[in-house]
Write an enzyme that holds these catalytic residues in place. Sequence first.
Site, mmCIF file in Angstrom:
data_model
loop_
_atom_site.group_PDB
_atom_site.id
_atom_site.type_symbol
_atom_site.label_atom_id
_atom_site.label_comp_id
_atom_site.label_asym_id
_atom_site.label_seq_id
_atom_site.Cartn_x
_atom_site.Cartn_y
_atom_site.Cartn_z
ATOM 1 N N ASP A 1 -6.585 0.781 7.795
ATOM 2 C CA ASP A 1 -6.158 0.637 6.395
ATOM 3 C C ASP A 1 -6.674 -0.644 5.745
ATOM 4 O O ASP A 1 -6.485 -0.840 4.541
ATOM 5 C CB ASP A 1 -4.624 0.595 6.308
ATOM 6 C CG ASP A 1 -3.997 1.965 6.528
ATOM 7 O OD1 ASP A 1 -4.740 2.964 6.552
ATOM 8 O OD2 ASP A 1 -2.763 2.017 6.663
ATOM 9 N N GLY B 1 1.531 -0.836 4.519
ATOM 10 C CA GLY B 1 0.408 -1.759 4.675
ATOM 11 C C GLY B 1 0.728 -2.939 5.553
ATOM 12 O O GLY B 1 0.071 -3.165 6.555
ATOM 13 N N LYS C 1 0.836 -1.204 0.000
ATOM 14 C CA LYS C 1 0.000 0.000 0.000
ATOM 15 C C LYS C 1 0.861 1.240 0.000
ATOM 16 O O LYS C 1 1.882 1.292 0.693
ATOM 17 C CB LYS C 1 -0.888 -0.014 1.253
ATOM 18 C CG LYS C 1 -1.642 1.260 1.502
ATOM 19 C CD LYS C 1 -1.667 1.673 2.980
ATOM 20 C CE LYS C 1 -0.336 2.200 3.451
ATOM 21 N NZ LYS C 1 -0.366 2.890 4.758
HETATM 22 O O1 C5P Z 1 -6.280 1.341 12.838
HETATM 23 P P1 C5P Z 1 -4.970 0.757 13.215
HETATM 24 O O2 C5P Z 1 -5.079 -0.278 14.301
HETATM 25 O O3 C5P Z 1 -4.199 0.248 12.044
HETATM 26 O O4 C5P Z 1 -4.129 1.962 13.804
HETATM 27 C C1 C5P Z 1 -2.925 1.769 14.498
HETATM 28 C C2 C5P Z 1 -2.630 3.006 15.329
HETATM 29 O O5 C5P Z 1 -2.361 4.129 14.481
HETATM 30 C C3 C5P Z 1 -3.776 3.460 16.211
HETATM 31 O O6 C5P Z 1 -3.731 2.813 17.447
HETATM 32 C C4 C5P Z 1 -3.524 4.950 16.333
HETATM 33 O O7 C5P Z 1 -2.550 5.204 17.333
HETATM 34 C C5 C5P Z 1 -2.905 5.312 15.011
HETATM 35 N N1 C5P Z 1 -3.891 5.876 14.041
HETATM 36 C C6 C5P Z 1 -4.376 7.159 14.246
HETATM 37 N N2 C5P Z 1 -5.264 7.703 13.353
HETATM 38 C C7 C5P Z 1 -5.651 6.998 12.264
HETATM 39 C C8 C5P Z 1 -5.163 5.686 12.042
HETATM 40 C C9 C5P Z 1 -4.280 5.160 12.956
HETATM 41 O O8 C5P Z 1 -4.019 7.823 15.230
HETATM 42 N N3 C5P Z 1 -6.491 7.563 11.391
#
Ligand code: C5P
Length: 272
Positions: A135, A99, A8
């Site tokens: 993502d 990704g 990604k």
């Molecule tokens: O959604 P995901 O578990 O992949 O996100 C990992 C971390 O990235 C989250 O715990 C957060 O700290 C950060 N994040 C964020 N804002 C987003 C996506 C991710 O702060 N839009």
Amino acid sequence: MEETAYAKLNLALHVRARELDGYHRIETLFAFAEEGDRLTVAPGEGLSLSVTGPFAAAVAGEGDNLVLRAAEALRRRCGVAEGAVLTLDKRLPVASGIGGGSADAAAALRLLNRFWGLGVGDPLLLQIAARLGSDVPACLRSETVRGEGRGDRLVLADRSSLRATPVLLVNPGVPVSTPAVFKAWDGIDRGALGDDPLVGRNDLEAAAAALAPEIFDLLGLLRAHSGVRLARMSGSGATCFALFESETDRDAADAAVAAAHPLWWRLPTRLR
Ligand code: C5P
């Protein structure tokens, strides 16, 4: 049966606000490379995952792999009794902004939907994907798409003009934690993402480079090459990419990066 977990890229990533739940409201244009990790499946009892490939060791420490969580979520949701013996060929560096775990989880959903003959449609798959990570919905599609909200709200855009664009991905070998980079964002909203990714930004570049200064050198190196249309960091880094006018320009840049930094990871490929 096999599925590719396409790498990604965030062609642009604008951070607009820090929400009360700690997540960030972003506007991003996702694109995907033709290459990625490879996930294969064979029949068997229960769910199991083994990891091979150049970056297997980096994944081995994670007890709670996102591929298994994706498989379990789909199995439970659809009441599947059969098992799956999964093998992940880990070709992309981990914690690198391209990704990784999200693409692997999305590939697991696509692969097991076929393998178990479930015929689950996009709306339900996207719902399962969104629970696995911000993502994962974009990775499920693995085509150029705009993401809003946490990046999980997808807006389809016609980007067929980007297809087959030569691209070089380079990682300086420093793993970067996504939560740490978002936390280091300076809180300044620099404005909306328009239609043209070339005039966009990655608002996480400064925050990531504060943790991994190699990113500045890497971006400088990429931008110095001829035929570069755009050079930028992807996601929360540290992987950076450049889009090129031609495959000849891309391959020349690839050779130059290899000569200057033999230990940096590189992937010359094209957008899909
Ligand atoms: O959604 P995901 O578990 O992949 O996100 C990992 C971390 O990235 C989250 O715990 C957060 O700290 C950060 N994040 C964020 N804002 C987003 C996506 C991710 O702060 N839009």
